[in-house]
Design a protein around this motif. Structure first.
Motif, PDB file in Angstrom:
ATOM      1  N   LYS A  19       0.832  -1.211   0.000  1.00 50.71           N
ATOM      2  CA  LYS A  19       0.000   0.000   0.000  1.00 50.71           C
ATOM      3  C   LYS A  19       0.868   1.263   0.000  1.00 50.71           C
ATOM      4  CE  LYS A  19      -2.904   0.889   3.633  1.00 50.71           C
ATOM      5  NZ  LYS A  19      -2.911   2.285   4.095  1.00 50.71           N
ATOM      6  N   SER A  20       1.869   1.309   0.868  1.00 46.49           N
ATOM      7  CA  SER A  20       2.722   2.511   0.947  1.00 46.49           C
ATOM      8  C   SER A  20       3.409   2.780  -0.381  1.00 46.49           C
ATOM      9  CB  SER A  20       3.795   2.322   2.025  1.00 46.49           C
ATOM     10  OG  SER A  20       3.218   2.260   3.291  1.00 46.49           O
ATOM     11  N   ARG A  24       2.822   5.939  -3.225  1.00 43.91           N
ATOM     12  CA  ARG A  24       3.954   6.790  -3.632  1.00 43.91           C
ATOM     13  C   ARG A  24       4.177   6.720  -5.138  1.00 43.91           C
ATOM     14  NH1 ARG A  24       4.246   5.650   1.584  1.00 43.91           N
ATOM     15  NH2 ARG A  24       5.545   6.833   3.046  1.00 43.91           N
ATOM     16  N   THR A  88      -2.293   8.346   4.502  1.00 43.64           N
ATOM     17  CA  THR A  88      -1.105   8.529   3.668  1.00 43.64           C
ATOM     18  C   THR A  88      -1.415   9.513   2.538  1.00 43.64           C
ATOM     19  OG1 THR A  88      -0.503   6.239   4.146  1.00 43.64           O
ATOM     20  CG2 THR A  88       0.681   7.311   2.367  1.00 43.64           C
ATOM     21  N   ARG A  91      -1.751  13.169   4.116  1.00 42.73           N
ATOM     22  CA  ARG A  91      -0.528  13.748   4.699  1.00 42.73           C
ATOM     23  C   ARG A  91       0.544  13.963   3.628  1.00 42.73           C
ATOM     24  NH1 ARG A  91      -1.292  10.100   9.756  1.00 42.73           N
ATOM     25  NH2 ARG A  91      -2.588  11.421  11.094  1.00 42.73           N
ATOM     26  N   SER A 158       7.084   9.268  12.167  1.00 42.06           N
ATOM     27  CA  SER A 158       6.053   9.001  11.162  1.00 42.06           C
ATOM     28  C   SER A 158       6.624   9.179   9.768  1.00 42.06           C
ATOM     29  CB  SER A 158       4.886   9.970  11.377  1.00 42.06           C
ATOM     30  OG  SER A 158       4.086  10.025  10.219  1.00 42.06           O
ATOM     31  N   ALA A 159       6.538   8.105   8.970  1.00 38.46           N
ATOM     32  CA  ALA A 159       6.997   8.199   7.579  1.00 38.46           C
ATOM     33  C   ALA A 159       6.114   9.146   6.791  1.00 38.46           C
ATOM     34  CB  ALA A 159       6.979   6.815   6.943  1.00 38.46           C
ATOM     35  N   GLN A 160       4.873   9.296   7.225  1.00 35.63           N
ATOM     36  CA  GLN A 160       3.974  10.208   6.509  1.00 35.63           C
ATOM     37  C   GLN A 160       4.435  11.652   6.698  1.00 35.63           C
ATOM     38  OE1 GLN A 160       0.080   9.125   7.946  1.00 35.63           O
ATOM     39  NE2 GLN A 160       0.047   7.229   6.753  1.00 35.63           N
ATOM     40  N   ARG A 185       9.816   4.046   7.779  1.00 34.59           N
ATOM     41  CA  ARG A 185       9.890   3.434   6.442  1.00 34.59           C
ATOM     42  C   ARG A 185      10.430   4.427   5.414  1.00 34.59           C
ATOM     43  NH1 ARG A 185       3.841   1.438   5.859  1.00 34.59           N
ATOM     44  NH2 ARG A 185       4.259   1.071   8.043  1.00 34.59           N
ATOM     45  N   ILE A 302       4.300  -1.009  13.257  1.00 35.67           N
ATOM     46  CA  ILE A 302       3.128  -0.331  13.823  1.00 35.67           C
ATOM     47  C   ILE A 302       1.814  -0.884  13.260  1.00 35.67           C
ATOM     48  CG2 ILE A 302       3.187   1.639  12.184  1.00 35.67           C
ATOM     49  CD1 ILE A 302       2.530   1.993  15.948  1.00 35.67           C
ATOM     50  N   LYS A 330      -4.784   5.801  14.717  1.00 31.93           N
ATOM     51  CA  LYS A 330      -4.858   5.147  13.400  1.00 31.93           C
ATOM     52  C   LYS A 330      -6.326   5.161  12.937  1.00 31.93           C
ATOM     53  CE  LYS A 330      -0.514   4.255  12.843  1.00 31.93           C
ATOM     54  NZ  LYS A 330       0.231   4.981  11.797  1.00 31.93           N
TER      55      LYS A 330
HETATM   56  C1  S3P Z   1       2.532   4.812   6.237  1.00 38.78           C
HETATM   57  C2  S3P Z   1       3.142   5.090   7.426  1.00 38.78           C
HETATM   58  C3  S3P Z   1       2.608   4.675   8.724  1.00 38.78           C
HETATM   59  C4  S3P Z   1       1.617   3.541   8.589  1.00 38.78           C
HETATM   60  C5  S3P Z   1       0.630   3.788   7.502  1.00 38.78           C
HETATM   61  C6  S3P Z   1       1.302   3.993   6.164  1.00 38.78           C
HETATM   62  C7  S3P Z   1       3.129   5.323   4.994  1.00 38.78           C
HETATM   63  O1  S3P Z   1       1.959   5.770   9.331  1.00 38.78           O
HETATM   64  O2  S3P Z   1       0.938   3.323   9.811  1.00 38.78           O
HETATM   65  O3  S3P Z   1      -0.264   2.687   7.396  1.00 38.78           O
HETATM   66  O4  S3P Z   1       2.748   4.851   3.897  1.00 38.78           O
HETATM   67  O5  S3P Z   1       3.985   6.216   5.083  1.00 38.78           O
HETATM   68  P1  S3P Z   1       2.811   6.878  10.159  1.00 38.78           P
HETATM   69  O6  S3P Z   1       3.888   7.304   9.257  1.00 38.78           O
HETATM   70  O7  S3P Z   1       1.895   7.997  10.492  1.00 38.78           O
HETATM   71  O8  S3P Z   1       3.297   6.143  11.368  1.00 38.78           O
END
Ligand code: S3P
Length: 412
Positions: A19-20, A24, A88, A91, A158-160, A185, A302, A330
């Motif tokens: 999904k991530s 992207r 995602t 943000r 947070s990667a977001q 991530r 997470i 979440k």
């Molecule tokens: C994601 C980052 C995570 C994760 C979300 C997807 C992303 O959230 O929980 O499902 O794709 O960057 P956070 O970065 O807010 O922890």
């Protein structure tokens, strides 16, 4: 949705795209020059929300089976973008559109509209962005301003948040340094580098200079967060092989937990696909031991914590999970909804402000639970029920389509 008890669960699974990475690949190509194909893309509702938003901003995004074809927009147009359930999407878009000379309003469904957005808006304002939230939440309104690079810290791991800052930095004058206390991530960094961004990773910091992106094809690996449900069933009830799963080290916290819980697993056929490490993951039925989880590992697992909690409910001893307060914001309050779900099935779980304490049992009876419209709670409940004595029913079960269309038929 009724889930029957399964004494044995064995099989080979082709896990849908990450999904991530799908988000992207659509978003970044839509902001780049040229055309690209995103193959093995996840057709979950969240990723389709990203596709719709990028169309609203002026890119061409076409879906053909599990391939998404994108023609980038040289410039964006003013738009209202509905992000559905997807944090995602909202943000990352906040960072992507800031500084691109457009007026954009980002909206979402009731769950997304209750989630915190200032964690992204605040650091973006330090770069000069004109961003307004309503009491810290959506709708988020972004106006036209010029951005200037500088050093910024992400206040939450947070990667977001990190990705939004990196995306904004691509359009900011000068140099931006994004620092994070704990590494999250890094799919954004890997993909943007492949698309020609002037970006350099230095430990837990990323240096970004103003750059133009060139479209690049992406082959999306399977999502370890989706594989996690079938990996857990292998550990509880038989043997599973999940093919073609992304094993980026910023995502494999669940494997570290498997090591600590005594889960027997193997990574087979390791390879690199489009700059991301991939493997087939085989998991065998194992005697599970309780585990303590806390600290810097959190961002790497997470999304898997609800299904890890299910494993703890079947493990010998008391597991303690702390430092997981992010779960409270979440798609649902996952500390409360995980505890409610496992208690309904006969599990012994106590909420902490920042996690859970779970006393494992040899077996759970099963029963009925509500997903609270949270896809990861629905799928974790399905795992818990399949491994239980009597099975049971999940209410509001169809929300799995957010990240894993076809989940129930694969389980069947
Ligand atoms: C994601 C980052 C995570 C994760 C979300 C997807 C992303 O959230 O929980 O499902 O794709 O960057 P956070 O970065 O807010 O922890």
């Amino acid at each position: 949705m009724k889930i029957g008890a399964r004494k044995e669960f064995c099989g080979e699974f082709i896990i849908p795209g990450d999904k991530s990475i799908t988000h992207r690949a659509i978003m970044f190509n839509a902001a780049a020059s040229g055309e690209a194909a995103v193959t093995n893309a996840l057709m979950g509702e969240d990723c389709l929300s990203t596709a719709a938003c990028m169309r609203a901003l002026g890119a061409e995004v076409a879906v053909e089976g599990d391939t998404i074809r994108v023609r980038g927009a040289e410039t964006f147009r003013d738009a209202e973008c509905y992000c559905g359930n997807s944090g995602t999407t909202m943000r990352l878009l906040m960072g992507l559109v800031a500084g691109r000379n457009v007026n954009v309003v980002l909206t979402g469904d009731p769950s997304l509209s209750a989630r915190p957005m200032e964690r992204v808006a605040k650091p973006l304002r330090l770069l000069g962005a004109d961003i307004r939230t309503e009491g810290g939440k959506a709708p988020v309104t972004i106006g036209k301003t010029k951005l200037t690079g500088r050093e910024v810290d992400t206040a939450v791991p947070s990667a977001q948040v990190k990705s939004a800052l990196i995306l904004a930095a691509l359009g900011a004058d000068g140099e931006t340094f994004v620092h994070e206390a704990v590494k999250t991530r890094d799919h954004t960094e890997r993909m943007l580098a492949a698309m020609g961004a002037d970006l350099c990773v230095l430990g837990n910091a990323v240096r970004v200079k103003k750059s133009r992106l060139k479209c690049a094809d992406v082959e999306v690996p399977g999502d370890i967060s989706s594989a996690a449900y079938f990996m857990a069933l292998g550990a509880l009830r038989g043997e599973t092989l999940c093919r073609n799963v992304g094993i980026n080290p910023t995502r494999t916290g669940i494997l570290t937990v498997f090591d600590r819980m005594g889960v027997e697993y193997a990574l087979e056929n390791k390879r690199m696909v489009c700059g991301e490490p991939v493997a087939d993951i085989r998991v065998r039925k194992s005697a599970l031991k309780a585990v303590n989880i806390s600290g810097d590992i959190m961002p790497a697992l997470i999304d898997e914590l609800p299904v890890i909690a299910v494993l703890c409910a079947y493990a010998e001893g008391e597991s303690v999970i702390t430092g997981a307060e992010e779960l409270r914001v979440k798609e649902s309050d996952r500390i409360r909804t995980t505890a409610e779900m496992l208690s309904a099935f006969g599990g012994d779980i106590r909420e902490r402000e920042d996690g859970f304490v779970i006393r494992g049992k040899k077996s759970l009876l099963g029963g009925n639970a509500d997903s609270h419209l949270d896809h990861r709670i629905a799928m974790s409940a399905a795992v818990a029920l399949a491994a239980s004595e009597q099975g049971g029913e999940i209410r509001n079960a169809e929300c799995v389509n957010i990240s894993f269309p076809g989940f129930y038929s694969m389980l069947g």
